[in-house]
Design a protein around this motif. Structure first.
Motif, PDB file in Angstrom:
ATOM      1  N   GLY A  35       0.864  -1.168   0.000  1.00 47.98           N
ATOM      2  CA  GLY A  35       0.000   0.000   0.000  1.00 47.98           C
ATOM      3  C   GLY A  35       0.901   1.217   0.000  1.00 47.98           C
ATOM      4  O   GLY A  35       2.086   1.120   0.313  1.00 47.98           O
ATOM      5  N   GLY A  36       0.368   2.381  -0.334  1.00 49.12           N
ATOM      6  CA  GLY A  36       1.252   3.520  -0.471  1.00 49.12           C
ATOM      7  C   GLY A  36       2.144   3.332  -1.684  1.00 49.12           C
ATOM      8  O   GLY A  36       1.907   2.481  -2.538  1.00 49.12           O
ATOM      9  N   TYR A  37       3.207   4.124  -1.766  1.00 39.74           N
ATOM     10  CA  TYR A  37       4.014   4.113  -2.983  1.00 39.74           C
ATOM     11  C   TYR A  37       5.507   4.039  -2.724  1.00 39.74           C
ATOM     12  O   TYR A  37       6.303   4.256  -3.628  1.00 39.74           O
ATOM     13  N   THR A 110     -11.442  -3.025   7.534  1.00 40.29           N
ATOM     14  CA  THR A 110     -12.231  -1.818   7.295  1.00 40.29           C
ATOM     15  C   THR A 110     -12.451  -1.599   5.801  1.00 40.29           C
ATOM     16  O   THR A 110     -11.864  -2.276   4.964  1.00 40.29           O
ATOM     17  N   LYS A 111     -13.274  -0.615   5.467  1.00 41.44           N
ATOM     18  CA  LYS A 111     -13.647  -0.381   4.067  1.00 41.44           C
ATOM     19  C   LYS A 111     -12.602   0.466   3.351  1.00 41.44           C
ATOM     20  O   LYS A 111     -12.223   1.536   3.814  1.00 41.44           O
ATOM     21  N   LYS A 112     -12.182  -0.013   2.186  1.00 37.85           N
ATOM     22  CA  LYS A 112     -11.254   0.720   1.345  1.00 37.85           C
ATOM     23  C   LYS A 112     -12.001   1.478   0.262  1.00 37.85           C
ATOM     24  O   LYS A 112     -13.116   1.127  -0.110  1.00 37.85           O
ATOM     25  N   ASN A 214      -4.246   6.378   1.932  1.00 40.46           N
ATOM     26  CA  ASN A 214      -3.936   6.781   3.302  1.00 40.46           C
ATOM     27  C   ASN A 214      -5.172   6.842   4.196  1.00 40.46           C
ATOM     28  O   ASN A 214      -5.136   7.481   5.255  1.00 40.46           O
ATOM     29  N   LEU A 215      -6.243   6.193   3.784  1.00 41.64           N
ATOM     30  CA  LEU A 215      -7.463   6.259   4.589  1.00 41.64           C
ATOM     31  C   LEU A 215      -8.298   4.995   4.446  1.00 41.64           C
ATOM     32  O   LEU A 215      -8.151   4.240   3.494  1.00 41.64           O
ATOM     33  N   ARG A 216      -9.147   4.790   5.422  1.00 43.68           N
ATOM     34  CA  ARG A 216     -10.151   3.726   5.407  1.00 43.68           C
ATOM     35  C   ARG A 216     -11.416   4.284   6.056  1.00 43.68           C
ATOM     36  O   ARG A 216     -11.399   5.358   6.676  1.00 43.68           O
ATOM     37  N   PHE A 217     -12.509   3.510   5.973  1.00 42.63           N
ATOM     38  CA  PHE A 217     -13.731   3.855   6.687  1.00 42.63           C
ATOM     39  C   PHE A 217     -14.036   2.728   7.668  1.00 42.63           C
ATOM     40  O   PHE A 217     -14.128   1.564   7.283  1.00 42.63           O
ATOM     41  N   ARG A 218     -14.173   3.102   8.941  1.00 43.23           N
ATOM     42  CA  ARG A 218     -14.466   2.144  10.004  1.00 43.23           C
ATOM     43  C   ARG A 218     -15.783   2.527  10.643  1.00 43.23           C
ATOM     44  O   ARG A 218     -15.937   3.635  11.160  1.00 43.23           O
ATOM     45  N   ASN A 219     -16.763   1.618  10.551  1.00 45.52           N
ATOM     46  CA  ASN A 219     -18.111   1.909  11.079  1.00 45.52           C
ATOM     47  C   ASN A 219     -18.667   3.203  10.497  1.00 45.52           C
ATOM     48  O   ASN A 219     -19.340   3.969  11.186  1.00 45.52           O
ATOM     49  N   GLY A 220     -18.369   3.431   9.230  1.00 43.94           N
ATOM     50  CA  GLY A 220     -18.897   4.602   8.532  1.00 43.94           C
ATOM     51  C   GLY A 220     -18.121   5.870   8.721  1.00 43.94           C
ATOM     52  O   GLY A 220     -18.455   6.893   8.102  1.00 43.94           O
ATOM     53  N   ASN A 221     -17.094   5.865   9.553  1.00 39.04           N
ATOM     54  CA  ASN A 221     -16.314   7.065   9.823  1.00 39.04           C
ATOM     55  C   ASN A 221     -14.907   6.960   9.248  1.00 39.04           C
ATOM     56  O   ASN A 221     -14.342   5.866   9.137  1.00 39.04           O
TER      57      ASN A 221
END
Length: 334
Positions: A35-37, A110-112, A214-221
């Motif tokens: 992930g990342g570069y 978590t959601k990508k 650089n981010l994910r969504f956990r429980n919608g946040n």
């Protein structure tokens, strides 16, 4: 092509023992995480107690940028309160000669993104705005954003023949039309980007590198990570630099995301002068315009690809907000 990353088998035994001491469970196995570069050391560690943690940092094969970033990120996790509700949990760090890892909450479940949706895009900017509001009081804990390479790219393109040509090569058969467009707009873009660091706009704590990897969504946040480049700077820069990433990956346009961001900030008592969005849009477009056409950097083989992905949306937004003619279509393979 993936970045060169060290294998878990290359991690020294002493470092593994330090990890066990912190997490309180023996290690069952670990796998590399991509992930990342960059060629950072990143692992998902499976513990005997059934839990997993994420380890990231510098190790075998890491470049100087990785080694510089890890102490900075470690400082942020240890000292900045504003990130706590929007970042992975931090468990500690371990180091031996040639290795330095941070131990973090594993976000593997978590959601990508992508794919983006209108709902996810709006949630992201609302959570970024809430982080900005919390972080205003902690801005003095970190370094000030340096304008070099951020607020001077259109100036460099105009005054350097090689940079000028490098950018125009991205238009290929539309180069003549693109050069005519660039001649007509570059002075406006230059003037706008120079205003990026003016102090009569809201400043505070900014991540500076928000994009989908650089981010994910956990429980919608929203959960943000890679905090190594946190700075004190204009708040608008953080979201403005983020918007082309979302649009480039099929999500909502900058205009709708900006509207939501400004609403949350206004509800928190923070308003922006009209020039803030203009200078950020110009500087963001200039950042990608000055880099997307450059040769591939061997330790970062996918970096140019993501810069090209963001260049088109960044140019579109800059021309829209500055009321400039739209450039011809970029012509390259991602």
């Amino acid at each position: 092509m993936r970045e060169p990353k060290p294998y878990w088998r290359e991690v020294p035994q002493e470092l593994r023992e330090q990890i066990v001491e912190i997490v309180g469970s023996p290690i069952r196995r670990a796998t590399r995480v991509f992930g990342g570069y960059g060629p950072s050391a990143t692992f998902r560690i499976f513990l005997e107690d059934g839990k997993t943690i994420f380890a990231k940092g510098a190790g075998k094969g890491s470049i100087s940028g990785n080694w510089d970033a890890i102490p900075n990120e470690e400082f942020v996790y240890q000292n900045i309160n504003a990130i706590q509700s929007i970042s992975p949990s931090y468990f500690g760090s371990v180091s031996v000669d040639g290795w330095h890892l941070l131990l973090l909450e594993d976000l593997g479940g978590t959601k990508k993104v992508p794919p983006w949706s209108e709902k996810l895009g709006m949630q992201a900017v609302r959570d970024i705005a809430s982080f900005h509001l919390r972080g205003i009081s902690e801005g003095t804990k970190v370094e000030i954003l340096d304008g070099d390479g951020i607020a001077d790219n259109w100036n460099t393109i105009k005054n350097n023949h090689d940079e000028w040509n490098c950018f125009l090569e991205l238009f290929q058969e539309d180069r003549v039309e693109a050069e005519s467009w660039l001649d007509s707009v570059i002075d406006v873009l230059m003037m706008a980007e120079k205003e990026l660091l003016l102090r009569d706009q809201p400043w505070g704590l900014i991540h500076t590198d928000i994009r989908s990897d650089n981010l994910r969504f956990r429980n919608g946040n929203l959960v943000l990570f890679d905090w190594a480049l946190v700075r004190r700077g204009p708040l608008m820069f953080d979201v403005g630099f983020f918007f082309p990433s979302v649009e480039g990956e099929g999500g909502p346009l900058a205009e709708s995301l900006l509207s939501e961001y400004l609403k949350v900030m206004k509800d928190g008592g923070i308003s922006f002068p009209s020039y803030s969005a203009k200078c950020v849009a110009a500087s963001t477009a200039g950042f990608f315009a000055s880099r997307a056409g450059k040769p591939v950097i061997p330790p970062l083989p996918r970096l140019r690809q993501v810069q090209r992905l963001q260049l088109g949306p960044a140019l579109r937004w800059a021309c829209s907000v500055l009321e400039l003619p739209t450039p011809p279509k970029l012509n390259f393979n991602l």
